[in-house]
Design an enzyme around this catalytic site. Structure first.
Site, PDB file in Angstrom:
ATOM      1  N   LYS A  51       0.835  -1.208   0.000  1.00 19.15           N
ATOM      2  CA  LYS A  51       0.000   0.000   0.000  1.00 19.15           C
ATOM      3  C   LYS A  51       0.867   1.254   0.000  1.00 19.15           C
ATOM      4  O   LYS A  51       0.625   2.200  -0.770  1.00 19.15           O
ATOM      5  CB  LYS A  51      -0.921  -0.004   1.221  1.00 19.15           C
ATOM      6  N   GLN A  61      -5.335  -1.280   9.881  1.00 21.77           N
ATOM      7  CA  GLN A  61      -5.064  -2.593   9.290  1.00 21.77           C
ATOM      8  C   GLN A  61      -5.606  -3.709  10.180  1.00 21.77           C
ATOM      9  O   GLN A  61      -5.316  -3.757  11.374  1.00 21.77           O
ATOM     10  CB  GLN A  61      -3.556  -2.766   9.079  1.00 21.77           C
ATOM     11  N   ASP A 118     -11.397   2.834   4.200  1.00 17.39           N
ATOM     12  CA  ASP A 118     -11.776   1.422   4.113  1.00 17.39           C
ATOM     13  C   ASP A 118     -13.263   1.266   3.826  1.00 17.39           C
ATOM     14  O   ASP A 118     -13.702   0.206   3.372  1.00 17.39           O
ATOM     15  CB  ASP A 118     -11.439   0.707   5.427  1.00 17.39           C
TER      16      ASP A 118
END
Length: 282
Positions: free
Chosen positions: A50, A94, A117
């Site tokens: 990422k 995460q 997200d």
């Protein structure tokens, strides 16, 4: 019949290039912060990928790596600092988190306007209401793949195999918004293979290696395999038995190289959308 391979890696590369072109025209670099707690090996790989993709596209990206014994209160305090930082446009916590931290508490603590997200209850509710704002990255990536492949959606019968908040449910909402007739199937569905055979578009997202077999697939159907599973021999496979499914399907995503690369590209897309919405840039 040999299925057309839907190359998510190439589609993701094209999307990242387009995002980089847009970022280059802005008077700021969209800020993305990834919060990682602990030493989960898979999370480490994902976070590095990422960061690499974000930096290459011109984003201001950084990872905040907290120790595995971080308390829930400490994590929430870190998230609060990022919520208040005007240079930060997108926050990603995460997963998975260590057991002492409630996942739902961490997700709810993120400012919905920075929730790249797309997991915050507000963003989930807006999607369910047909007013999507920030959408979970993997389902958004699947929609890009379908669009790039020219798969007809209006009126198509779509079956989503899996009902998670991360993929299954938002995937169904996006397909419904594109005028598909949508069924959500899962482990308790009666005669699951028969339900899957009804699909013009089958999205498999159950996390069970090679569960979907050839006789689950209608001839000519589009098969989107979201699963990423590692077999005992170390090989990565999806939720679909790829070789046999490719003999029946009209189009199919491989694993790896299908949906996976789209998730990171759509994280960047969400971050840019969040930045533009927050800063009022054209």
């Amino acid at each position: 019949m040999t299925a057309r391979i839907l190359d998510g890696k190439a589609i993701a590369a094209g999307l990242r290039a387009r995002l980089a072109e847009r970022v280059a025209t802005l008077p700021f670099s969209p800020g993305l912060r990834v919060v990682r707690v602990g030493e989960d090996p898979a999370s480490g790989v994902y976070v590095r990928n990422k960061d690499k993709a974000a930096t290459a596209a011109g984003f201001d990206s950084a990872t905040i790596h907290l120790p595995a014994d971080t308390s829930e209160a400490q994590l929430l305090a870190t998230i609060a600092q990022l919520n208040a930082d005007p240079a930060v446009d997108g926050i990603l916590v995460q997963l998975p988190l260590p057991p002492q931290i409630r996942t739902e508490a961490a997700i709810a603590a993120v400012d919905p306007a920075k929730d790249v997200d797309g997991f915050h209850p507000l963003n989930a509710g807006l999607l369910a209401a047909g007013q999507p704002r920030l959408v979970p990255c993997t389902p958004r990536g699947v929609m890009h793949i379908l669009a790039e492949a020219g798969v007809p959606l209006r009126g198509a019968r779509a079956v989503v195999l899996g009902r998670s908040q991360i993929v299954g449910r938002p995937m169904a909402q996006l397909l419904l918004g594109a005028d598909c007739t949508v069924t959500i199937a899962h482990s308790r569905t009666r005669d699951l293979p028969a339900e899957c055979r009804r699909a013009d578009i089958l999205v498999a997202a159950v996390g069970r290696p090679e569960m979907v077999r050839r006789d689950w697939i209608a001839p000519g159907a589009t098969v989107i395999d979201v699963g990423i599973n590692r077999r005992p021999d170390g090989k990565l496979v999806g939720d679909v038995a790829y070789a046999e499914a490719a003999e029946v399907a009209g189009a199919i995503t491989p694993v790896p190289g299908g949906v996976g690369p789209m998730t990171i590209a759509c994280l960047l897309e969400n971050t840019l959308d969040a930045a533009i919405a927050r800063r009022g840039a054209a």
